[in-house]
Motif scaffolding. Sequence first.
Motif, PDB file in Angstrom:
ATOM      1  N   PHE A 139       0.795  -1.224   0.000  1.00 43.79           N
ATOM      2  CA  PHE A 139       0.000   0.000   0.000  1.00 43.79           C
ATOM      3  C   PHE A 139       0.827   1.273   0.000  1.00 43.79           C
ATOM      4  CE2 PHE A 139      -4.300  -1.735   1.720  1.00 43.79           C
ATOM      5  CZ  PHE A 139      -4.319  -2.621   0.660  1.00 43.79           C
ATOM      6  N   SER A 140       1.882   1.288   0.822  1.00 51.66           N
ATOM      7  CA  SER A 140       2.659   2.526   0.931  1.00 51.66           C
ATOM      8  C   SER A 140       3.356   2.864  -0.381  1.00 51.66           C
ATOM      9  CB  SER A 140       3.685   2.402   2.051  1.00 51.66           C
ATOM     10  OG  SER A 140       3.028   2.429   3.290  1.00 51.66           O
ATOM     11  N   LEU A 141       3.961   1.871  -0.993  1.00 54.10           N
ATOM     12  CA  LEU A 141       4.658   2.121  -2.255  1.00 54.10           C
ATOM     13  C   LEU A 141       3.668   2.583  -3.337  1.00 54.10           C
ATOM     14  CD1 LEU A 141       7.201   2.107  -3.937  1.00 54.10           C
ATOM     15  CD2 LEU A 141       6.877  -0.328  -4.368  1.00 54.10           C
ATOM     16  N   ALA A 142       2.536   1.885  -3.427  1.00 50.97           N
ATOM     17  CA  ALA A 142       1.544   2.253  -4.438  1.00 50.97           C
ATOM     18  C   ALA A 142       1.040   3.673  -4.219  1.00 50.97           C
ATOM     19  CB  ALA A 142       0.378   1.273  -4.411  1.00 50.97           C
ATOM     20  N   THR A 143       0.830   4.032  -2.960  1.00 54.14           N
ATOM     21  CA  THR A 143       0.352   5.379  -2.672  1.00 54.14           C
ATOM     22  C   THR A 143       1.398   6.421  -3.053  1.00 54.14           C
ATOM     23  OG1 THR A 143      -0.932   4.473  -0.864  1.00 54.14           O
ATOM     24  CG2 THR A 143      -0.633   6.847  -0.892  1.00 54.14           C
ATOM     25  N   ALA A 144       2.666   6.102  -2.780  1.00 52.52           N
ATOM     26  CA  ALA A 144       3.736   7.033  -3.150  1.00 52.52           C
ATOM     27  C   ALA A 144       3.747   7.257  -4.660  1.00 52.52           C
ATOM     28  CB  ALA A 144       5.086   6.494  -2.673  1.00 52.52           C
ATOM     29  N   ILE A 145       3.577   6.168  -5.404  1.00 55.58           N
ATOM     30  CA  ILE A 145       3.575   6.289  -6.871  1.00 55.58           C
ATOM     31  C   ILE A 145       2.373   7.119  -7.327  1.00 55.58           C
ATOM     32  CG2 ILE A 145       3.481   5.011  -9.041  1.00 55.58           C
ATOM     33  CD1 ILE A 145       4.722   2.633  -7.534  1.00 55.58           C
ATOM     34  N   GLY A 146       1.221   6.837  -6.746  1.00 55.33           N
ATOM     35  CA  GLY A 146       0.015   7.588  -7.100  1.00 55.33           C
ATOM     36  C   GLY A 146       0.152   9.065  -6.790  1.00 55.33           C
ATOM     37  N   LEU A 147       0.745   9.342  -5.637  1.00 58.23           N
ATOM     38  CA  LEU A 147       0.921  10.725  -5.206  1.00 58.23           C
ATOM     39  C   LEU A 147       1.852  11.473  -6.155  1.00 58.23           C
ATOM     40  CD1 LEU A 147      -0.300  12.164  -2.833  1.00 58.23           C
ATOM     41  CD2 LEU A 147       1.771  11.729  -1.518  1.00 58.23           C
ATOM     42  N   PHE A 148       2.918  10.805  -6.525  1.00 52.35           N
ATOM     43  CA  PHE A 148       3.860  11.355  -7.487  1.00 52.35           C
ATOM     44  C   PHE A 148       3.121  11.756  -8.762  1.00 52.35           C
ATOM     45  CE2 PHE A 148       6.425  10.272 -11.262  1.00 52.35           C
ATOM     46  CZ  PHE A 148       7.467  11.156 -11.118  1.00 52.35           C
ATOM     47  N   ASN A 149       2.243  10.861  -9.213  1.00 51.66           N
ATOM     48  CA  ASN A 149       1.467  11.112 -10.425  1.00 51.66           C
ATOM     49  C   ASN A 149       0.518  12.301 -10.255  1.00 51.66           C
ATOM     50  OD1 ASN A 149       0.836  10.441 -13.070  1.00 51.66           O
ATOM     51  ND2 ASN A 149      -0.947   9.259 -12.449  1.00 51.66           N
ATOM     52  N   SER A 150      -0.202  12.328  -9.138  1.00 47.58           N
ATOM     53  CA  SER A 150      -1.159  13.410  -8.881  1.00 47.58           C
ATOM     54  C   SER A 150      -0.468  14.765  -8.868  1.00 47.58           C
ATOM     55  CB  SER A 150      -1.856  13.216  -7.539  1.00 47.58           C
ATOM     56  OG  SER A 150      -2.672  12.092  -7.572  1.00 47.58           O
ATOM     57  N   VAL A 151       0.715  14.808  -8.233  1.00 45.01           N
ATOM     58  CA  VAL A 151       1.414  16.089  -8.123  1.00 45.01           C
ATOM     59  C   VAL A 151       1.844  16.572  -9.505  1.00 45.01           C
ATOM     60  CG1 VAL A 151       3.481  17.204  -7.240  1.00 45.01           C
ATOM     61  CG2 VAL A 151       2.124  15.757  -5.741  1.00 45.01           C
ATOM     62  N   ILE A 152       2.411  15.679 -10.308  1.00 47.25           N
ATOM     63  CA  ILE A 152       2.805  16.069 -11.664  1.00 47.25           C
ATOM     64  C   ILE A 152       1.611  16.601 -12.445  1.00 47.25           C
ATOM     65  CG2 ILE A 152       3.647  15.221 -13.886  1.00 47.25           C
ATOM     66  CD1 ILE A 152       5.536  13.537 -12.579  1.00 47.25           C
ATOM     67  N   ASN A 153       0.493  15.907 -12.278  1.00 50.70           N
ATOM     68  CA  ASN A 153      -0.733  16.307 -12.935  1.00 50.70           C
ATOM     69  C   ASN A 153      -1.143  17.724 -12.568  1.00 50.70           C
ATOM     70  OD1 ASN A 153      -2.547  15.431 -14.718  1.00 50.70           O
ATOM     71  ND2 ASN A 153      -3.438  13.880 -13.409  1.00 50.70           N
TER      72      ASN A 153
END
Lengths: 335, 315
Positions: free
Chosen positions: A301-315
């Motif tokens: 969960f933590s890794l997936a959330t980090a990846i998702g967050l990275f994506n959201s911020v770039i967006n």
Amino acid sequence: MVHTGLGTAGAAPPPVATRGVAMPPPARRWAGGRRGRLRRSIRRHWQLYLLVIPPLLYFLIFQYVPMANAIIAFKDYNVVQGIWGSPWAGLEYFQRFFDNPMFTTVVSNTFLLSLYALIASFPIPIILALALNEIRARFFKKTVQMVTYAPYFISTVIVVSMAILILSPRIGLASELTGFFGLPATDYLAQPDFFRHVYVWSEVWQTAGYSAVIYLAALAGVDPGLYEAAKVDGANRLQKIWHVDLPSITPTIVVVLILSVGSIMAVGFEKAFLLQNPLNLSQSEIIATYTYKIGIQNADFSLATAIGLFNSVINLVLLVGVNIVAKRVTGKGLW
Amino acid sequence: MSAAVTKPSRTSRTSRPDRPGRRRRVRESPVDRVFLVGVYILLTTFLLVVLLPLWYIVVSSFSSPEAVSAGRVFLWPVDFTLRGYEVVLTNPTILTGFANSFFYTIAGTAISVTLTVMLAYPLSRADFVGRKVLTAAVVFTMLFAGGLIPTYLVVQNLGMLDTRWALLIPKAVAVWPAILAITYFRTAIPDELREAGEIDGASDLRILWKVVLPLSAPMLAVIALMYAIVQWNSYFDALIYLRDDSLYPLQLVLRNILILNTDAGADVTAAIERQQLASLLKYSLIVVSTVPMMLIYPFVARYFTRGLLLGAVKG
């Protein structure tokens, strides 16, 4: 409606039912202030406030709580200790993502796929709308519009299945067509290089007619006087399109463009996921599908959330950036 | 649907009021004629490119399993048969999927439209203090989201996993229809009507119910459609939130059969026949599952266009 005058913090006598706009005398402003205005509004329109609570709860629970939950990207999340009790991990998970060989692959795949989709699917609806706008034959025009609009109503699952069937090497329509010209049959979906084309052009196929509607609407609003003027100036059809139609729909184009660039990293997960197979992963694995695999399938969960967050911020950065640029260039933006 | 689109009629533009004897159409210059022919060719190409794949699927679905798996079908059914449809319409998994999808679409749309109106009406009222802050908070969710896993955790903590609620609630309100509804309430409903209601002593709720909503039928139809289409077409929420396949919506069933090639059900007995049927079944399945949307589409397209226009005004 009963006015009891209760609870206005002992300040000004409640303004007689002239609703919100009645300004208290300047001396009273501090005493009444914003708070007073809100309180009066609630007392007067309590039904509206009651009405708005359930949808706001929805946004709180399903939008804002997840944003807070995203904190687990910075924690070693485990079920026992829960979201807030789990120990801090700092930037470890981001570091793990950046160090992962998949990082470059998924980020560049996401970016290239979106960019390609943007470039391909942006001009075609405009061309379609401009062409339709030239046609006088009502039946033909309506037919083209209805037919090109229809695929929008077909689900992603079906569009992908159709693509798979039509592109299937032995029996599909595509190989029949290429066979007609004496070309060998190809298994398009087994080749990584074809994934992007299939993805993007099926997208164009599905949405071009739908997207054209918005431009057609803009074209319908063009001042007829402009056409008259162009005619007087001796413009031909093409010149009319170039000098009247296009400038008239530019604001619409800009808004659509900003919105599409803003979602450049939010590329349609559902479709990429459906089109994926082990053979084309080298180009079809994008951030969203990778997040799904890490998070839901591997339960990291933590890794997936980090990846998702990275994506959201770039967006978010892209969207804000594009808006700034658009405002500079055209004087128009989303906000 | 093109009523709005063709409004400024070209004929009136080319007519010449000073010379009533002349025919309305001014002679096209050669350049314009060539151009117009080009436009027709372009549009015909568009038409064919969109139509051909659809046609091919439909034609294949009526052809014999042998012809389909031998790749002999092109533009006309070969050895016409309804075998594929028979299998599809008697398959319990598919029928359950249909029933579930109908339920999710109807229930989900009802919930979504209700919540959207509850949100949009207050936010559309100029005398609703706090509306700007709340609108900003709602629109912000369009720009930034917690992401897949954080949302999953919320659904899990609420105990919604593996229940029908998981498909109805977490996506209940979308921002775009809400903006559309706010804009509509603000611009299309005259303030005077509301004031008249207030003078007559009607409460806010009563005004909403008796005055505003009846006048909002077109907009309500549009947002209901938006929600219904999304709900009918979605599979991903079901994929992550549901384990029990008796709860699966049609799209997930379709994905399993059409894309993952999972067995369509144990009732197709002979293995060889099954294999041949498998490819035919796919075509029939595509047609059957698309029919509900295609049936309502011509009726809704007009409304939908209007809805897009409403949205465009705001943008």
